[in-house]
Design a protein around this motif. Structure first.
Motif, PDB file in Angstrom:
ATOM      1  N   ARG A   6       0.830  -1.201   0.000  1.00  0.00           N
ATOM      2  CA  ARG A   6       0.000   0.000   0.000  1.00  0.00           C
ATOM      3  C   ARG A   6       0.871   1.261   0.000  1.00  0.00           C
ATOM      4  O   ARG A   6       0.599   2.209  -0.719  1.00  0.00           O
TER       5      ARG A   6
ATOM      6  N   ALA B 180       1.448   6.706  -6.562  1.00  0.00           N
ATOM      7  CA  ALA B 180       0.243   7.435  -6.989  1.00  0.00           C
ATOM      8  C   ALA B 180       0.466   8.926  -6.810  1.00  0.00           C
ATOM      9  O   ALA B 180       0.091   9.745  -7.654  1.00  0.00           O
TER      10      ALA B 180
ATOM     11  N   LEU C 159       2.752  10.255  -9.467  1.00  0.00           N
ATOM     12  CA  LEU C 159       2.043  10.405 -10.738  1.00  0.00           C
ATOM     13  C   LEU C 159       1.107  11.597 -10.719  1.00  0.00           C
ATOM     14  O   LEU C 159       1.018  12.354 -11.702  1.00  0.00           O
TER      15      LEU C 159
ATOM     16  N   GLN D 158       4.312   1.815 -11.117  1.00  0.00           N
ATOM     17  CA  GLN D 158       2.999   1.777 -10.486  1.00  0.00           C
ATOM     18  C   GLN D 158       2.216   0.555 -10.949  1.00  0.00           C
ATOM     19  O   GLN D 158       1.522  -0.088 -10.158  1.00  0.00           O
ATOM     20  N   ILE D 159       2.319   0.242 -12.205  1.00  0.00           N
ATOM     21  CA  ILE D 159       1.556  -0.908 -12.708  1.00  0.00           C
ATOM     22  C   ILE D 159       2.073  -2.191 -12.063  1.00  0.00           C
ATOM     23  O   ILE D 159       1.291  -3.043 -11.627  1.00  0.00           O
TER      24      ILE D 159
ATOM     25  N   ASP E  78      -0.080  -4.543  -9.518  1.00  0.00           N
ATOM     26  CA  ASP E  78      -0.276  -5.984  -9.731  1.00  0.00           C
ATOM     27  C   ASP E  78       0.104  -6.765  -8.470  1.00  0.00           C
ATOM     28  O   ASP E  78      -0.620  -7.650  -8.025  1.00  0.00           O
TER      29      ASP E  78
ATOM     30  N   THR F 273      -3.737  -8.754  -2.002  1.00  0.00           N
ATOM     31  CA  THR F 273      -5.144  -8.664  -1.603  1.00  0.00           C
ATOM     32  C   THR F 273      -5.847 -10.015  -1.780  1.00  0.00           C
ATOM     33  O   THR F 273      -6.654 -10.415  -0.950  1.00  0.00           O
TER      34      THR F 273
ATOM     35  N   LYS G 233     -12.776  -9.212  -1.640  1.00  0.00           N
ATOM     36  CA  LYS G 233     -12.582  -7.956  -2.368  1.00  0.00           C
ATOM     37  C   LYS G 233     -12.231  -8.246  -3.825  1.00  0.00           C
ATOM     38  O   LYS G 233     -12.762  -7.614  -4.747  1.00  0.00           O
TER      39      LYS G 233
ATOM     40  N   GLY H  27      -4.416  12.103 -12.075  1.00  0.00           N
ATOM     41  CA  GLY H  27      -3.981  11.449 -10.847  1.00  0.00           C
ATOM     42  C   GLY H  27      -5.077  11.430  -9.786  1.00  0.00           C
ATOM     43  O   GLY H  27      -5.268  10.423  -9.098  1.00  0.00           O
TER      44      GLY H  27
ATOM     45  N   THR I 131      -6.571   8.086  -8.153  1.00  0.00           N
ATOM     46  CA  THR I 131      -6.403   7.919  -6.714  1.00  0.00           C
ATOM     47  C   THR I 131      -7.743   7.703  -6.025  1.00  0.00           C
ATOM     48  O   THR I 131      -7.894   6.785  -5.208  1.00  0.00           O
TER      49      THR I 131
ATOM     50  N   TRP J 187      -8.974   4.389  -4.021  1.00  0.00           N
ATOM     51  CA  TRP J 187      -9.402   4.341  -2.624  1.00  0.00           C
ATOM     52  C   TRP J 187     -10.803   3.776  -2.486  1.00  0.00           C
ATOM     53  O   TRP J 187     -11.138   3.154  -1.481  1.00  0.00           O
TER      54      TRP J 187
ATOM     55  N   VAL K 152     -12.021   1.457  -4.341  1.00  0.00           N
ATOM     56  CA  VAL K 152     -11.822   0.003  -4.397  1.00  0.00           C
ATOM     57  C   VAL K 152     -11.374  -0.515  -3.031  1.00  0.00           C
ATOM     58  O   VAL K 152     -11.928  -1.466  -2.481  1.00  0.00           O
TER      59      VAL K 152
HETATM   60  C1  HEM Z   1      -2.793   0.040 -14.108  1.00  0.00           C
HETATM   61  C2  HEM Z   1      -2.287  -0.288 -13.094  1.00  0.00           C
HETATM   62  C3  HEM Z   1      -2.812  -0.387 -11.679  1.00  0.00           C
HETATM   63  C4  HEM Z   1      -3.117  -1.545 -11.024  1.00  0.00           C
HETATM   64  C5  HEM Z   1      -3.048  -2.975 -11.567  1.00  0.00           C
HETATM   65  C6  HEM Z   1      -3.534  -1.172  -9.707  1.00  0.00           C
HETATM   66  C7  HEM Z   1      -3.938  -2.060  -8.710  1.00  0.00           C
HETATM   67  C8  HEM Z   1      -4.516  -1.691  -7.530  1.00  0.00           C
HETATM   68  C9  HEM Z   1      -5.189  -2.586  -6.639  1.00  0.00           C
HETATM   69  C10 HEM Z   1      -5.367  -4.058  -6.827  1.00  0.00           C
HETATM   70  C11 HEM Z   1      -5.662  -1.833  -5.602  1.00  0.00           C
HETATM   71  C12 HEM Z   1      -6.489  -2.338  -4.470  1.00  0.00           C
HETATM   72  C13 HEM Z   1      -5.694  -2.636  -3.265  1.00  0.00           C
HETATM   73  C14 HEM Z   1      -6.526  -3.180  -2.174  1.00  0.00           C
HETATM   74  O1  HEM Z   1      -7.391  -4.007  -2.452  1.00  0.00           O
HETATM   75  O2  HEM Z   1      -6.317  -2.835  -1.019  1.00  0.00           O
HETATM   76  C15 HEM Z   1      -5.253  -0.481  -5.820  1.00  0.00           C
HETATM   77  C16 HEM Z   1      -5.501   0.592  -4.968  1.00  0.00           C
HETATM   78  C17 HEM Z   1      -5.123   1.916  -5.222  1.00  0.00           C
HETATM   79  N1  HEM Z   1      -4.656   2.462  -6.405  1.00  0.00           N
HETATM   80 FE1  HEM Z   1      -4.032   1.339  -7.952  1.00  0.00          FE
HETATM   81  N2  HEM Z   1      -3.466   0.198  -9.591  1.00  0.00           N
HETATM   82  C18 HEM Z   1      -3.051   0.719 -10.798  1.00  0.00           C
HETATM   83  C19 HEM Z   1      -2.867   2.084 -11.114  1.00  0.00           C
HETATM   84  C20 HEM Z   1      -3.047   3.145 -10.235  1.00  0.00           C
HETATM   85  C21 HEM Z   1      -2.772   4.511 -10.563  1.00  0.00           C
HETATM   86  C22 HEM Z   1      -2.285   5.022 -11.891  1.00  0.00           C
HETATM   87  C23 HEM Z   1      -3.042   5.246  -9.423  1.00  0.00           C
HETATM   88  C24 HEM Z   1      -2.899   6.742  -9.171  1.00  0.00           C
HETATM   89  C25 HEM Z   1      -2.217   7.596  -9.742  1.00  0.00           C
HETATM   90  C26 HEM Z   1      -3.506   4.333  -8.422  1.00  0.00           C
HETATM   91  C27 HEM Z   1      -3.887   4.698  -7.125  1.00  0.00           C
HETATM   92  C28 HEM Z   1      -4.389   3.802  -6.211  1.00  0.00           C
HETATM   93  C29 HEM Z   1      -4.679   4.142  -4.852  1.00  0.00           C
HETATM   94  C30 HEM Z   1      -4.484   5.509  -4.200  1.00  0.00           C
HETATM   95  C31 HEM Z   1      -5.138   2.962  -4.243  1.00  0.00           C
HETATM   96  C32 HEM Z   1      -5.516   2.809  -2.829  1.00  0.00           C
HETATM   97  C33 HEM Z   1      -4.253   2.445  -2.122  1.00  0.00           C
HETATM   98  C34 HEM Z   1      -4.464   1.371  -1.178  1.00  0.00           C
HETATM   99  O3  HEM Z   1      -4.744   0.241  -1.581  1.00  0.00           O
HETATM  100  O4  HEM Z   1      -4.382   1.667   0.001  1.00  0.00           O
HETATM  101  N3  HEM Z   1      -3.479   3.065  -8.945  1.00  0.00           N
HETATM  102  N4  HEM Z   1      -4.556  -0.418  -7.007  1.00  0.00           N
END
Ligand code: HEM
Ligand code: HDD
Ligand code: HEM
Lengths: 462, 337
Positions: free
Chosen positions: A184, A191, A194, A235-236, A240, A246, A253, A374, A378, A382, A384
């Motif tokens: 995280r 994030a 970006l 980030q990607i 992943d 998760t 989830k 961004g 973001t 969140w 999700v």
């Molecule tokens: C394309 C690629 C991306 C993938 C595969 C991905 C994957 C994920 C996944 C699976 C979660 C959920 C985590 C959970 O269940 O707790 C998540 C959360 C999140 N994503 Fe991404 N993400 C991607 C791109 C981005 C981008 C470009 C941003 C922002 C600029 C972003 C910002 C966030 C934030 C802020 C969260 C919440 C952080 C957290 O889990 O506490 N993501 N992402």
């Protein structure tokens, strides 16, 4: 609506508003440090003044965003007590120290040195000023560290024991570095990088399109594009890995993210569709066979648990499903735009040293359109994460409904409306003022930004 | 009382919380006060007034976060009880603090035509926050009583507490400015002096009347004699403000700081009196410090942090005040050339 739903909406509105500004600031402060260092390194050349111009405009943006982050953060720190008193009563022994360390180590550091960073350049030496900037940058990053540790602990609780219904800490290291925390933190910091990169690049592109640019705009634009191009693949990958983590800890989830209704082998990946919770199926689904199993278990035939395995303990499907697609969609879009622009800049590096721009107007328009990309990703991310954790507040342990304060719904509704009205107004003001500042990037010399008189334009048309 | 760690730690945290809230009231008090006074100044003065608090306001507000933070960390039960009872005034205060904190930045960054609007929001937000804090104090002292009398009392404090912030603000401006603005600040201090006195007397009388226990503690001999220095010193500080604001030559001779320092003294003394009244309760007659405290191991963990960071925070705060010492000038993101 009942008090529970209203309180949840209020919490979501407050934190969603709050996070917009920290997300910018965490990384923007490092950008400012970079501009200052480049300015120092370029001393005596024409570039020095341009780095200074970039620093000046983005300091203004930083100051404004910081103010918004602080005041909305203060609201956050009262929310637990006013709306979720049960939360602190039950897990206060664990959440308390984490929040406490954030205040003690991060908030004071950033808030105190901010004064020197913003207004102290004439009063302290260059070295002390750089140090103050570094302290602010460290402070914002530390703040993200502590709060995300707490949030991750709520997602993947560890290191605790329950005595008489209250949570006690047993192992602080296990609490702090709980299983989802490293993912995280990395994902959130990227994030932030970006969000700031696209903001810097987008606003500078806007200046170039409007003809209100100065030398600093080009440098800022290039810095933003390069920053984004580096951060997005990372980030990607981080996203992943986060998803895999998760799956291990919160399979419900993932089932909601992928809209997998029944446990199945060789689960297909649903690209888009319309999840219908009442009918427990996805209408108009566009699917790739076996791909979900391949991505999540790295084996096309693997079995994935469906929502049927978690009766009464899985999140609402639609917001999680859509939130995830918006986030990933944004990520892919960012990849395309950042790499295309970075490639053009790389190929045009000779033109650039001859003083040309290299990027086409189409590219500038694209970047300008992505200024707030961004934020969208973001917030979607969140949603999700947080909606995906429902119906629990502390995953698998405490349900949200148990911990809410029993206020009359009318009272919560009235404050919710007041907050929403304020936030909409401030958000509109913020975006308009950003555009206004971008169109008037004059760098005052003698006169000051806190001064009523018009600045003396030195860095291009005012 | 058994002086072992589990008994002493909650008391230490009570002290830390009290000091953080005292620091908040004094520090944010002067910048809220400057906000309250903003509407009475002309445009150029407004800029100088805002500049005088520019580098400080953010750190000042952080003391509130620490005070509430300690309440939440060390006394989670009291935290829930107090904040859910104060739901509406807390919301009003937060909205006020939001409007004020952002107007500060927007007013110089938005186009000039909008500046007046942001100035008004700045003053309005300061007033809303100050009045809401007064209401919260009044309501806390009457133990969230839901009677007409208790509400009237809260209202009284809500109306009068802002005057003591205005006094701090005026005292600050007397120190940080010169010329016409300083003269104005002296006049402002003069105007708010009596309402501030009334608020203090009301607060001091209310606690013993609300709680017989508190009455006992104050008005039994020999305590009463031991406590006498508090009201006496308060009256002396009050008189010092009266003198300093009544004679222009005092301020001109460079003793303008007397106003600010005396007001701070009044705040500190009132705080000590209040602390004495309330001890050992955290919610008067309902919840003691020990009943509300969180688990001992958690307090130990956070105590280590407090012991290390609080001195550092005080040090760099002092450093920052030294950097911006002296009369306020226009603020700049750039070095003056
Ligand atoms: C394309 C690629 C991306 C993938 C595969 C991905 C994957 C994920 C996944 C699976 C979660 C959920 C985590 C959970 O269940 O707790 C998540 C959360 C999140 N994503 Fe991404 N993400 C991607 C791109 C981005 C981008 C470009 C941003 C922002 C600029 C972003 C910002 C966030 C934030 C802020 C969260 C919440 C952080 C957290 O889990 O506490 N993501 N992402
Ligand atoms: C990942 C980042 C992040 C997240 C999820 C949050 N915050 Fe935050 N917060 C920050 C990152 C941050 C920051 C970057 O550190 C800020 C922004 C501006 C600032 O002053 O610090 C901040 C400011 C800030 C402040 C003001 C500090 C000051 O006075 O200087 C408070 C009280 C909070 N936050 C409290 C919270 C609470 C209670 C949260 C969640 C429930 C929360 N924040 C989520
Ligand atoms: C920017 C980041 C965040 C966003 C956008 C966000 C979003 C949300 C949303 C949408 C909800 C409501 C869930 C629902 O109604 O189903 C929620 C709930 C909640 N989140 Fe977050 N969250 C964020 C960060 C955090 C952090 C860092 C914490 C912990 C410190 C946290 C703690 C909570 C709590 C206590 C709730 C309770 C209310 C509820 O579950 O409905 N959140 N959040």
């Amino acid at each position: 609506m009942d008090t529970l739903m209203l309180s949840r909406l209020q919490f979501a509105a407050n934190i969603a508003f709050h996070i917009l500004f920290p997300t910018i600031n965490i990384a923007l402060c490092w950008f400012l440090l970079y501009f200052r260092l480049r300015h120092g390194a370029a001393k005596g050349t024409a570039a020095a003044r341009h780095w200074e111009e970039a620093y000046y405009l983005w300091t203004k943006v930083f100051a404004l965003s910081f103010a918004l982050g602080v005041v909305s953060g203060i609201t956050m720190s009262f929310q637990f007590g006013t709306n979720w008193p049960g939360y602190m009563e039950r897990v206060g022994n664990i959440a308390g120290p984490l929040l406490g360390y954030e205040v003690l180590t991060a908030f004071f550091l950033e808030a105190t040195f901010l004064g020197i960073m913003l207004f102290g350049r004439g009063r302290v030496s260059e070295r002390v000023h750089l140090l103050a900037t570094l302290m602010v940058a460290l402070g914002t990053t530390l703040s993200a560290f502590w709060i995300l540790s707490l949030n991750s602990w709520m997602q993947t609780p560890a290191g605790f024991e329950v005595v008489d219904g209250r949570y006690h800490a047993r192992d602080w290291l296990a609490i702090l570095f709980n299983p989802s925390f490293p993912y995280r933190l990395a994902h959130k910091l990227l994030a932030s990088a970006l969000t700031a990169s696209f903001l810097v690049a987008g606003l500078s592109a806007w200046q170039l399109l409007r003809g209100t640019d100065n030398g600093g705009s080009r440098l800022a634009l290039r810095t933003g594009v390069v920053g984004a191009a580096i951060a997005i693949p990372l980030q990607i990958v981080a996203g992943d890995m986060h998803g895999l983590n998760t799956l291990q800890h919160q399979p419900a989830k993932i089932a909601a993210i992928e809209a997998i209704w029944q446990t199945e082998k060789a689960a297909p990946l649903t690209l888009v569709g319309w999840p219908d919770e009442a009918a427990r199926r996805t209408h108009f689904a566009l699917q790739v066979p076996g791909l979900a199993s391949l991505i999540l278990a790295h084996d096309p035939d693997a079995e994935l648990q469906g929502l049927n395995e978690f009766p009464d303990a899985h999140p609402p499907v639609a917001p999680v499903f859509w939130g995830f697609r918006i986030m990933v969609g944004m990520g892919l879009l960012m990849l395309a735009v950042a790499w295309w622009s970075a490639w053009t800049l790389w190929r045009g590096r000779r033109e650039i040293s001859a003083g040309r721009l290299a990027l086409s107007r189409t590219q500038l328009r694209l970047l300008a359109a992505m200024t707030f990309a961004g934020w969208i990703a973001t917030l979607a991310g969140w949603i999700v994460t947080e909606v995906g954790r429902q119906p629990f507040l502390v995953y698998g342990q405490l349900r949200t409904a148990e911990l809410v304060a029993r206020h009359p719904p009318g009272m919560v509704l009235s404050t919710l409306i007041a907050y929403l009205a304020t936030y909409v107004f401030l958000l509109a003001a913020y975006v308009l003022v950003l555009m206004y500042m971008a169109e008037h990037p004059a760098m005052p010399t003698a006169q000051t930004p806190q001064s009523p008189k018009a600045a003396e334009p030195v860095g291009g048309p005012a | 009382m058994n002086l072992d760690w589990p008994t002493v730690l909650p008391l230490i945290f009570m002290g830390v919380m009290g000091l953080a809230l005292l620091a908040y009231v004094v520090l944010d008090g002067y910048d809220l006060g400057v906000g309250l006074l903003l509407s009475f100044a002309d445009d150029e003065e407004k800029d100088l007034m805002v500049s005088s608090i520019g580098p400080f306001w953010d750190a000042n507000e952080t003391w509130l976060v620490l005070g509430i933070g300690v309440l939440l960390i060390a006394f989670p039960r009291a935290h829930g009880l107090v904040l859910s009872a104060l739901y509406l005034p807390v919301a009003v205060m937060l909205l006020g603090l939001i409007l004020r904190g952002v107007s500060f930045d927007f007013r110089v960054k938005a186009r000039a035509a909008r500046k007046a609007m942001w100035n008004r929001l700045f003053a309005f937000g300061s007033l809303a926050a100050a009045a809401a804090q007064g209401w919260m104090l009044g309501s806390y002292l009457t133990v969230f009583d839901d009677t007409l009398l208790a509400h009237l009392f809260a209202l009284l404090i809500a109306v009068t507490l802002p005057t003591s912030y205005a006094m701090l603000g005026a005292g600050w401006l007397i120190m940080k400015t010169e010329g016409a603005l300083r003269d104005k600040a002296v006049r402002w201090a003069r105007i708010v002096l009596w309402p501030m006195g009334a608020a203090l007397v009301a607060i001091s009388l209310a606690t013993p009347l609300v709680s017989p226990n508190v009455f006992e503690k104050w008005f039994a001999l020999p305590q009463f004699i031991g406590l006498l220095p508090i009201p006496v010193a308060c009256a002396a500080a009050f008189f010092a403000i009266f003198l300093a604001t009544g004679r222009p030559q005092v301020v001109q001779a460079g003793y303008g700081w007397v106003v600010f320092v005396s007001t701070v003294l009044v705040f500190v003394l009132s705080f000590l009196g209040l602390a004495y009244s309330i001890y050992p309760y955290i919610v008067i007659d309902r919840l003691t410090v020990w009943q509300a405290a969180s688990a001992h191991e958690s307090l130990v963990v956070i105590f280590v942090g407090v012991a290390i960071t609080l001195p550092a925070i005080v040090l760099y705060t002092v450093y920052m005040y030294r950097v911006f010492w002296g009369k306020a000038g226009a603020l700049s993101y750039m070095p003056e050339e």
